[in-house]
Design a protein around this motif. Structure first.
Motif, PDB file in Angstrom:
ATOM      1  N   HIS A   1       0.883  -1.156   0.000  1.00 57.31           N
ATOM      2  CA  HIS A   1       0.000   0.000   0.000  1.00 57.31           C
ATOM      3  C   HIS A   1       0.924   1.210   0.000  1.00 57.31           C
ATOM      4  O   HIS A   1       2.150   1.048   0.043  1.00 57.31           O
TER       5      HIS A   1
ATOM      6  N   THR B   1       5.383  -2.076   2.668  1.00 56.53           N
ATOM      7  CA  THR B   1       4.882  -3.418   2.953  1.00 56.53           C
ATOM      8  C   THR B   1       4.328  -3.435   4.368  1.00 56.53           C
ATOM      9  O   THR B   1       4.541  -2.500   5.143  1.00 56.53           O
ATOM     10  N   GLU B   2       3.639  -4.496   4.715  1.00 57.17           N
ATOM     11  CA  GLU B   2       3.104  -4.634   6.068  1.00 57.17           C
ATOM     12  C   GLU B   2       4.214  -4.620   7.110  1.00 57.17           C
ATOM     13  O   GLU B   2       4.008  -4.178   8.233  1.00 57.17           O
ATOM     14  N   ARG B   3       5.399  -5.101   6.765  1.00 58.57           N
ATOM     15  CA  ARG B   3       6.524  -5.125   7.704  1.00 58.57           C
ATOM     16  C   ARG B   3       7.066  -3.736   8.010  1.00 58.57           C
ATOM     17  O   ARG B   3       7.710  -3.526   9.014  1.00 58.57           O
TER      18      ARG B   3
ATOM     19  N   CYS C   1       5.245  -0.934   8.332  1.00 59.75           N
ATOM     20  CA  CYS C   1       4.341  -0.044   9.051  1.00 59.75           C
ATOM     21  C   CYS C   1       3.338  -0.849   9.854  1.00 59.75           C
ATOM     22  O   CYS C   1       3.324  -2.069   9.820  1.00 59.75           O
ATOM     23  N   ASP C   2       2.470  -0.138  10.548  1.00 51.63           N
ATOM     24  CA  ASP C   2       1.460  -0.809  11.376  1.00 51.63           C
ATOM     25  C   ASP C   2       0.049  -0.625  10.812  1.00 51.63           C
ATOM     26  O   ASP C   2      -0.924  -0.731  11.529  1.00 51.63           O
ATOM     27  N   CYS C   3      -0.033  -0.356   9.519  1.00 53.42           N
ATOM     28  CA  CYS C   3      -1.344  -0.277   8.887  1.00 53.42           C
ATOM     29  C   CYS C   3      -1.932  -1.682   8.800  1.00 53.42           C
ATOM     30  O   CYS C   3      -1.214  -2.664   8.676  1.00 53.42           O
ATOM     31  N   GLN C   4      -3.223  -1.739   8.835  1.00 54.48           N
ATOM     32  CA  GLN C   4      -3.907  -3.004   8.640  1.00 54.48           C
ATOM     33  C   GLN C   4      -4.736  -2.884   7.383  1.00 54.48           C
ATOM     34  O   GLN C   4      -5.708  -2.137   7.343  1.00 54.48           O
ATOM     35  N   VAL C   5      -4.335  -3.612   6.342  1.00 53.42           N
ATOM     36  CA  VAL C   5      -5.046  -3.576   5.076  1.00 53.42           C
ATOM     37  C   VAL C   5      -6.147  -4.622   5.134  1.00 53.42           C
ATOM     38  O   VAL C   5      -5.886  -5.791   5.363  1.00 53.42           O
TER      39      VAL C   5
ATOM     40  N   VAL D   1      -7.824   0.680   4.592  1.00 53.29           N
ATOM     41  CA  VAL D   1      -6.617   0.611   5.404  1.00 53.29           C
ATOM     42  C   VAL D   1      -6.900   1.343   6.698  1.00 53.29           C
ATOM     43  O   VAL D   1      -7.488   2.416   6.703  1.00 53.29           O
TER      44      VAL D   1
END
Length: 124
Positions: free
Chosen positions: A6, A101-103, A105-109, A115
């Motif tokens: 994202h 990438t998910e690694r 940051c702490d966003c939850q897609v 998001v």
């Protein structure tokens, strides 16, 4: 195309040469979070237009006739390859959409269009 990415959008009121590094940007809160290349291109266009809208003349609005079609195609193409995109207006504003990438940051897609931030300022 799902790249497992994202994008975090950042607006800086500085020239590109003085803009924050990727690491500095990712350590802070993004101005926008986008989940696909189309959103990236639309956000870049909207942000630049909003920051550089022509001033009204004697109380009358000025029609914005700027054409961003070529830029939109380039921004979409870059984002569709999983790249970050930085652009702006010379000496005035730098607008960046960092691919993350998910690694990183702490966003939850959740799905293809949503998001959410798990907590402010926390990075993995």
């Amino acid at each position: 195309m799902n790249l497992g990415l994202h994008w975090h959008g950042y607006v800086e009121r500085v020239a590109l040469a003085h803009a924050a590094t990727r690491e500095e940007r990712l350590a802070g809160e993004p101005d926008e979070v986008m989940v696909n290349p189309e959103e990236v291109a639309a956000w870049l266009e909207g942000t630049i237009k909003a920051a550089t809208t022509p001033a009204p003349i004697k109380g009358k609005g000025v029609e914005d006739v700027r054409d961003f079609r070529d830029s939109l195609a380039v921004w979409r193409s870059l984002a569709s390859r999983g790249e970050s995109v930085s652009t702006g207006v010379n000496g005035q504003i730098t607008v960046t959409a960092d691919a993350v990438t998910e690694r990183e940051c702490d966003c939850q897609v959740t799905g293809s269009a949503s998001v959410s931030r798990l907590s402010k300022g926390r990075r993995r």
